[in-house]
Design an enzyme around this catalytic site. Structure first.
Site, PDB file in Angstrom:
ATOM      1  N   TYR A   1     -16.525 -13.504 -12.385  1.00 37.07           N
ATOM      2  CA  TYR A   1     -16.922 -13.122 -11.017  1.00 37.07           C
ATOM      3  C   TYR A   1     -16.210 -11.842 -10.578  1.00 37.07           C
ATOM      4  O   TYR A   1     -16.524 -11.293  -9.533  1.00 37.07           O
ATOM      5  CB  TYR A   1     -16.611 -14.241 -10.007  1.00 37.07           C
ATOM      6  CG  TYR A   1     -17.322 -15.552 -10.267  1.00 37.07           C
ATOM      7  CD1 TYR A   1     -18.330 -15.662 -11.215  1.00 37.07           C
ATOM      8  CD2 TYR A   1     -16.972 -16.699  -9.563  1.00 37.07           C
ATOM      9  CE1 TYR A   1     -18.958 -16.872 -11.461  1.00 37.07           C
ATOM     10  CE2 TYR A   1     -17.605 -17.915  -9.797  1.00 37.07           C
ATOM     11  CZ  TYR A   1     -18.585 -17.991 -10.755  1.00 37.07           C
ATOM     12  OH  TYR A   1     -19.211 -19.193 -10.990  1.00 37.07           O
TER      13      TYR A   1
ATOM     14  N   HIS B   1     -16.998 -21.606 -19.529  1.00 38.82           N
ATOM     15  CA  HIS B   1     -18.066 -21.234 -18.594  1.00 38.82           C
ATOM     16  C   HIS B   1     -19.476 -21.599 -19.097  1.00 38.82           C
ATOM     17  O   HIS B   1     -20.311 -22.047 -18.320  1.00 38.82           O
ATOM     18  CB  HIS B   1     -17.959 -19.740 -18.270  1.00 38.82           C
ATOM     19  CG  HIS B   1     -18.538 -19.377 -16.943  1.00 38.82           C
ATOM     20  ND1 HIS B   1     -18.020 -18.398 -16.149  1.00 38.82           N
ATOM     21  CD2 HIS B   1     -19.598 -19.867 -16.252  1.00 38.82           C
ATOM     22  CE1 HIS B   1     -18.736 -18.300 -15.036  1.00 38.82           C
ATOM     23  NE2 HIS B   1     -19.701 -19.182 -15.088  1.00 38.82           N
TER      24      HIS B   1
HETATM   25  N1  LIG Z   1     -20.478 -22.629 -13.727  1.00 36.95           N
HETATM   26  C1  LIG Z   1     -21.546 -21.895 -13.544  1.00 36.95           C
HETATM   27  O1  LIG Z   1     -22.230 -21.524 -14.495  1.00 36.95           O
HETATM   28  C2  LIG Z   1     -21.924 -21.485 -12.172  1.00 36.95           C
HETATM   29  C3  LIG Z   1     -21.059 -21.720 -11.126  1.00 36.95           C
HETATM   30  N2  LIG Z   1     -21.378 -21.343  -9.833  1.00 36.95           N
HETATM   31  C4  LIG Z   1     -20.423 -21.692  -8.755  1.00 36.95           C
HETATM   32  O2  LIG Z   1     -21.124 -22.469  -7.770  1.00 36.95           O
HETATM   33  C5  LIG Z   1     -20.967 -21.862  -6.488  1.00 36.95           C
HETATM   34  C6  LIG Z   1     -22.135 -22.168  -5.571  1.00 36.95           C
HETATM   35  O3  LIG Z   1     -23.351 -21.693  -6.093  1.00 36.95           O
HETATM   36  P1  LIG Z   1     -24.108 -20.362  -5.587  1.00 36.95           P
HETATM   37  O4  LIG Z   1     -24.905 -19.885  -6.738  1.00 36.95           O
HETATM   38  O5  LIG Z   1     -23.130 -19.428  -4.966  1.00 36.95           O
HETATM   39  O6  LIG Z   1     -25.155 -20.858  -4.517  1.00 36.95           O
HETATM   40  P2  LIG Z   1     -25.205 -21.931  -3.315  1.00 36.95           P
HETATM   41  O7  LIG Z   1     -26.216 -22.923  -3.712  1.00 36.95           O
HETATM   42  O8  LIG Z   1     -23.852 -22.377  -2.945  1.00 36.95           O
HETATM   43  O9  LIG Z   1     -25.832 -21.054  -2.154  1.00 36.95           O
HETATM   44  C7  LIG Z   1     -25.150 -20.018  -1.494  1.00 36.95           C
HETATM   45  C8  LIG Z   1     -26.102 -19.421  -0.479  1.00 36.95           C
HETATM   46  O10 LIG Z   1     -26.437 -20.423   0.483  1.00 36.95           O
HETATM   47  C9  LIG Z   1     -26.143 -19.941   1.796  1.00 36.95           C
HETATM   48  N3  LIG Z   1     -25.675 -21.094   2.577  1.00 36.95           N
HETATM   49  C10 LIG Z   1     -24.466 -21.684   2.532  1.00 36.95           C
HETATM   50  N4  LIG Z   1     -24.417 -22.737   3.369  1.00 36.95           N
HETATM   51  C11 LIG Z   1     -25.630 -22.821   3.962  1.00 36.95           C
HETATM   52  C12 LIG Z   1     -26.183 -23.708   4.921  1.00 36.95           C
HETATM   53  N5  LIG Z   1     -25.495 -24.732   5.436  1.00 36.95           N
HETATM   54  N6  LIG Z   1     -27.467 -23.495   5.313  1.00 36.95           N
HETATM   55  C13 LIG Z   1     -28.181 -22.459   4.799  1.00 36.95           C
HETATM   56  N7  LIG Z   1     -27.707 -21.588   3.878  1.00 36.95           N
HETATM   57  C14 LIG Z   1     -26.444 -21.772   3.465  1.00 36.95           C
HETATM   58  C15 LIG Z   1     -25.089 -18.897   1.607  1.00 36.95           C
HETATM   59  O11 LIG Z   1     -25.140 -17.979   2.707  1.00 36.95           O
HETATM   60  P3  LIG Z   1     -23.876 -17.129   3.239  1.00 36.95           P
HETATM   61  O12 LIG Z   1     -23.047 -16.786   2.038  1.00 36.95           O
HETATM   62  O13 LIG Z   1     -24.505 -15.959   3.898  1.00 36.95           O
HETATM   63  O14 LIG Z   1     -23.108 -17.982   4.214  1.00 36.95           O
HETATM   64  C16 LIG Z   1     -25.515 -18.248   0.297  1.00 36.95           C
HETATM   65  O15 LIG Z   1     -26.578 -17.348   0.505  1.00 36.95           O
HETATM   66  C17 LIG Z   1     -20.809 -20.379  -6.833  1.00 36.95           C
HETATM   67  O16 LIG Z   1     -20.389 -19.626  -5.740  1.00 36.95           O
HETATM   68  C18 LIG Z   1     -19.871 -20.474  -8.007  1.00 36.95           C
HETATM   69  O17 LIG Z   1     -18.551 -20.688  -7.552  1.00 36.95           O
HETATM   70  C19 LIG Z   1     -22.596 -20.769  -9.576  1.00 36.95           C
HETATM   71  C20 LIG Z   1     -23.486 -20.501 -10.582  1.00 36.95           C
HETATM   72  C21 LIG Z   1     -23.233 -20.842 -11.970  1.00 36.95           C
HETATM   73  O1  LIG Z   2     -22.168 -17.694 -11.402  1.00 34.13           O
HETATM   74  C1  LIG Z   2     -21.921 -18.167 -12.515  1.00 34.13           C
HETATM   75  O2  LIG Z   2     -20.950 -18.926 -12.698  1.00 34.13           O
HETATM   76  C2  LIG Z   2     -22.775 -17.854 -13.650  1.00 34.13           C
HETATM   77  O3  LIG Z   2     -22.573 -18.425 -14.705  1.00 34.13           O
HETATM   78  C3  LIG Z   2     -23.889 -16.847 -13.593  1.00 34.13           C
HETATM   79  O4  LIG Z   2     -24.781 -17.044 -14.669  1.00 34.13           O
HETATM   80  C4  LIG Z   2     -24.709 -16.857 -12.363  1.00 34.13           C
HETATM   81  O5  LIG Z   2     -25.306 -18.128 -12.335  1.00 34.13           O
HETATM   82  C5  LIG Z   2     -25.751 -15.803 -12.360  1.00 34.13           C
HETATM   83  O6  LIG Z   2     -26.709 -16.005 -11.752  1.00 34.13           O
HETATM   84  C6  LIG Z   2     -25.580 -14.506 -13.095  1.00 34.13           C
HETATM   85  O7  LIG Z   2     -26.764 -13.776 -12.955  1.00 34.13           O
END
Ligand SMILES: NC(=O)C1=CN([C@@H]2O[C@H](COP(=O)(O)OP(=O)(O)OC[C@H]3O[C@@H](n4cnc5c(N)ncnc54)[C@H](OP(=O)(O)O)[C@@H]3O)[C@@H](O)[C@H]2O)C=CC1
Ligand SMILES: O=C(O)C(=O)[C@@H](O)[C@H](O)C(=O)CO
Length: 274
Positions: A48, A104
């Site tokens: 990240y 990851h």
């Molecule tokens: N291990 C992996 O491969 C992965 C891990 N992750 C982890 O998971 C976390 C969460 O997933 P992520 O992909 O960020 O997406 P989320 O599903 O957490 O969605 C985030 C979005 O939702 C909005 N949001 C938050 N709360 C609300 C609400 N109550 N109502 C409406 N909209 C809302 C946020 O807006 P705003 O920010 O404007 O408040 C942002 O645009 C990541 O941040 C990361 O830490 C993610 C992807 C892959």
């Molecule tokens: O956010 C993470 O942890 C990821 O593994 C990424 O793959 C993320 O989901 C992504 O969308 C990158 O394009």
């Protein structure tokens, strides 16, 4: 806050805070604010490029380190040199240890995840990390970890939301004593948040759609880690412990799942991320 106890004894709050795309000074402010609002589990990753901002946010929140649980993740390009990447994560975040350290992605074509897992086992013995787990691991990957090292992860962080409810993976994880943690628990604010069934149920419980979804995920026995840059969403997402979704409505939400419900088409059987 309510807690789960992992197989190795670590206690984790039932909701955490995601930080993907929270970077720089704004990112640090968002992390600090989230901690002030009451989040105690913070999720970051080497990839990240924000472990520095997360560390600054933690510092600014002025909280006892022991009261906070910080997760980071080893990226695929370091699977043969994991300790160096972990040391860099600690340096960037200005922390002495991580509470949770995860592989990851399995990256099956690259095929170094067993070696990387052995490094995490060693890192735990050295005291650099308290608990070790994985993200995006399918049963075949988890079985192999066990066959080759005798150690199973305590956490499997996977994509999970109403359009992709992961019933089979959840059931596998549960049988093996692995806690399922949900990434993109709100589908990264996709059109799912406008789903008419979810909107109808949210109105029924006098909650927002995001809150309904997070409550459903907690009642499934999993940990959602929603990301929220805005303080308003940070607060809303913590207010999910004052209502219960009925069994019937849990089923209705679960039935919204779709075969191709992944938000970004990242199937860990073929997707690779370095
Ligand atoms: N291990 C992996 O491969 C992965 C891990 N992750 C982890 O998971 C976390 C969460 O997933 P992520 O992909 O960020 O997406 P989320 O599903 O957490 O969605 C985030 C979005 O939702 C909005 N949001 C938050 N709360 C609300 C609400 N109550 N109502 C409406 N909209 C809302 C946020 O807006 P705003 O920010 O404007 O408040 C942002 O645009 C990541 O941040 C990361 O830490 C993610 C992807 C892959
Ligand atoms: O956010 C993470 O942890 C990821 O593994 C990424 O793959 C993320 O989901 C992504 O969308 C990158 O394009």
């Amino acid at each position: 806050m309510e807690y789960y106890t992992l197989r190795d004894g670590l206690q984790l709050p039932k909701i955490g805070f995601g930080t993907y795309q929270l970077a720089g000074a704004q990112g640090a402010r968002a992390v600090s604010s989230a901690i002030q609002q009451g989040y105690r589990l913070i999720d970051t990753a080497y990839n990240y490029e924000n472990e520095g901002a997360v560390g600054q946010g933690i510092k600014a929140a002025n909280i006892n380190r022991a009261d906070l649980l910080v997760t980071s993740k080893l990226p695929g390009r370091y699977y043969q040199n994991g300790i160096a990447a972990l040391q860099e994560s600690l340096y960037r975040s200005q922390l002495d240890y991580l509470d949770l350290y995860l592989l990851h992605w399995p990256n099956p074509k690259q095929d170094h995840y067993v070696e990387a897992w052995q490094t995490l086992i060693d890192a735990q013995k050295f005291g650099l990390v308290r608990s070790i787990g994985v993200c995006n691991f399918l049963p075949e990957h988890l079985d192999r970890l066990y066959q080759e090292t005798g150690v199973l992860p305590v956490i499997n962080q996977i994509e999970l939301h109403p359009y992709f409810n992961q019933a089979n993976q959840r059931s596998y994880d549960q049988q093996k004593g692995i806690l399922t943690e949900d990434w993109s628990p709100l589908g990264r604010a996709s059109t799912m948040l406008q789903d008419s069934t979810l909107q109808m149920l949210a109105e029924k419980y006098h909650k927002g759609v995001g809150q309904l979804i997070l409550r459903w995920e907690i009642q499934l026995g999993t940990i959602p880690i929603p990301k929220a840059a805005t303080v308003q969403n940070q607060i809303a997402n913590l207010a999910v412990f004052d209502f219960n979704i009925s069994d019937e409505d849990m089923q209705i939400i679960s039935s919204l799942t779709q075969a191709n419900g992944r938000t970004f088409d990242q199937d860990p059987a073929i997707y690779e991320e370095f």
